[in-house]
Enzyme design. Structure first.
Site, PDB file in Angstrom:
ATOM      1  N   HIS A  97     -11.716  18.533  11.990  1.00  0.00           N
ATOM      2  CA  HIS A  97     -11.058  17.277  11.621  1.00  0.00           C
ATOM      3  C   HIS A  97     -10.245  16.765  12.811  1.00  0.00           C
ATOM      4  CE1 HIS A  97     -12.045  17.693   7.295  1.00  0.00           C
ATOM      5  NE2 HIS A  97     -12.017  18.980   7.606  1.00  0.00           N
ATOM      6  N   HIS A 101     -13.535  11.472  12.854  1.00  0.00           N
ATOM      7  CA  HIS A 101     -14.239  12.517  12.114  1.00  0.00           C
ATOM      8  C   HIS A 101     -14.498  12.094  10.672  1.00  0.00           C
ATOM      9  CE1 HIS A 101     -10.015  13.291  11.024  1.00  0.00           C
ATOM     10  NE2 HIS A 101     -10.504  13.811   9.906  1.00  0.00           N
ATOM     11  N   ASP A 103     -14.820  13.439   6.476  1.00  0.00           N
ATOM     12  CA  ASP A 103     -14.452  14.453   5.483  1.00  0.00           C
ATOM     13  C   ASP A 103     -15.571  14.620   4.461  1.00  0.00           C
ATOM     14  OD1 ASP A 103     -11.994  14.627   6.680  1.00  0.00           O
ATOM     15  OD2 ASP A 103     -10.872  13.686   5.048  1.00  0.00           O
ATOM     16  N   HIS A 107     -13.432  19.534   1.656  1.00  0.00           N
ATOM     17  CA  HIS A 107     -12.201  19.504   2.436  1.00  0.00           C
ATOM     18  C   HIS A 107     -10.983  19.809   1.561  1.00  0.00           C
ATOM     19  CE1 HIS A 107      -9.323  18.580   5.449  1.00  0.00           C
ATOM     20  NE2 HIS A 107      -9.068  17.337   5.099  1.00  0.00           N
ATOM     21  N   HIS A 217      -6.538  12.058  -1.392  1.00  0.00           N
ATOM     22  CA  HIS A 217      -7.818  12.710  -1.094  1.00  0.00           C
ATOM     23  C   HIS A 217      -8.529  13.130  -2.390  1.00  0.00           C
ATOM     24  CE1 HIS A 217      -6.771  13.177   3.248  1.00  0.00           C
ATOM     25  NE2 HIS A 217      -8.085  13.241   3.382  1.00  0.00           N
ATOM     26  N   GLU A 230     -12.264   9.007   9.371  1.00  0.00           N
ATOM     27  CA  GLU A 230     -10.875   8.887   9.809  1.00  0.00           C
ATOM     28  C   GLU A 230     -10.779   8.871  11.333  1.00  0.00           C
ATOM     29  OE1 GLU A 230      -9.020  11.329   6.007  1.00  0.00           O
ATOM     30  OE2 GLU A 230      -9.898  12.442   7.681  1.00  0.00           O
TER      31      GLU A 230
END
Length: 266
Positions: A97, A101, A103, A107, A217, A230
């Site tokens: 991360h 990157h 997710d 995660h 998240h 992100e």
């Protein structure tokens, strides 16, 4: 006269890069001469302004989540032609991360991690296609109220959110900043429940505000339908519709991956 000064400046830049690089590469580079014909060109925009690289360049000073020290050294050259190897062969080590990157659901959900919902299972169709780049109000996190105010048309499936993070150049600042702009839990929940958006991109290391780090998240990744990208580089690009292309590494078993993303205009 001007060309001579320019050449000296370029040589100085090359020597500086070589000095920094030698800290990671055991034998260093040849800094005894400066061949102007071998100066590499690094671009952010291609094809006359049609293609934008929206991924950040990896450097030791790029920010790392919850760290004041940046990512630090991440490249080594154990096999070097200067040391007798037949070819240069670097090794790389860093968190998945890091920088720009993606997710995967594993995660933040351990049962998804155990079940194998890694970056290799992400839908490339979601990561590639028409996308909307929008500017978010600069004075707050992305709440449900902010999401509603953006009036994103129904049917839009990919949105890149440009925030105060870009204005503050946080991705170019070594020390991690907890005051970055991100989604609150209610903002993430509103997006999932009221839009068709499946790709969410943002301009810092986490799509979730620091105060809502896990809850936002959870809201995004619980259904395994939303992909989070992100750490995007969105400066100097006009808001509007583009074609986005993002490709993570096929890291079997990994819940995150560095990703190369570009925008294509027109």
């Amino acid at each position: 006269m001007k060309s001579s000064v320019l050449l000296l400046l370029l040589c100085a830049a090359v020597l500086t890069v070589a000095t920094l690089a030698s800290e990671a590469y055991p034998s260093g580079y040849d800094t005894a001469s400066c061949d102007v014909d071998l100066l590499p060109v690094r671009q952010e925009v291609y094809d006359g302004g049609r293609i934008f690289d929206i991924s950040h360049r990896y450097t030791p000073d790029m920010p790392s989540f919850d760290s004041d020290e940046g990512i630090g050294q991440f490249l080594w050259l154990p096999m070097s032609m200067k040391n007798g190897s037949i070819a240069n062969n670097s090794e790389m080590k860093m968190q998945t991360h890091t920088g720009t990157h993606v997710d995967a659901p594993g995660h933040v959900f351990d049962h998804y991690f155990d079940a194998g919902f890694d970056v290799d299972t992400l839908d490339l169709e979601v990561l590639n296609g028409p996308a909307l780049l929008v500017d978010v109000p600069r004075n707050k996190n992305i709440t449900a109220e902010v999401m509603e105010s953006l009036n994103i048309p129904k049917g839009v499936r990919r949105v890149l959110f440009r925030t105060l993070n870009t204005d503050r150049r946080l991705m170019f600042t070594k020390k991690f900043d907890t005051s970055y702009v991100g989604f609150t839990q209610d903002g993430a929940k509103w997006l999932v429940e009221n839009t068709n958006i499946k790709l969410v991109g943002i301009d810092y290391l986490s799509v979730a505000a620091y105060s809502d780090l896990l809850s936002a998240h959870y809201a995004f990744l619980k259904g395994r339908e939303t992909i989070l990208v992100e750490g995007l580089k969105l400066d100097d690009i006009k808001p509007g519709i583009y074609s986005v292309h993002c490709l993570p590494l096929r890291l079997f078993g990994a819940e995150g991956s560095p990703i190369r993303c570009i925008l294509i205009k027109g």
